[in-house]
Design a protein around this motif. Sequence first.
Motif: not given
Length: 148
Positions: A88-99, A102-103
């Motif tokens: 089963f191919t995983p579903t992809l969810t894209f999340v903007a990284d807050a790194l 924060t830096a």
Amino acid sequence: MADNARAKRLADLIREVVAQKLLRGIKDPRLGSHVTITDTRVTGDLREATVFYTVYGDDEERAAAAAGLESAKGILRSEVGRAAGVKFTPTLTFVADALPDTAKTIEDLLDKARTSDAKVRESASGAEYAGGADPYKKPGDDEDDAAE
């Protein structure tokens, strides 16, 4: 349920495949060289993958990149399935990284602290001790007082 090592290997594979496909396979101008894949996490059952990304640019470019990633999600998922060879191919969810945000906040706080330290150092540069250079009594000082 899969073991953690397998989930980690799959997450690393997804990160590499998505990054390579964004670099060479997707012709969307919103996803040029501005998007960087920073991290990928896969759930324990290997059904869902969260892909963290950063975008070099302003808020408008970030919004365009998010829309571009959403539109390319199907192509990227099929490419991941082809490369992974899992049932089963995983579903992809894209999340903007807050790194990066924060830096930047940490850098701003450090600059503020450096400025404050410089002001304190400047105000203390011409200051003198209130009770002399060494205000503490020493054992020899009592003898000097008795001799007088």
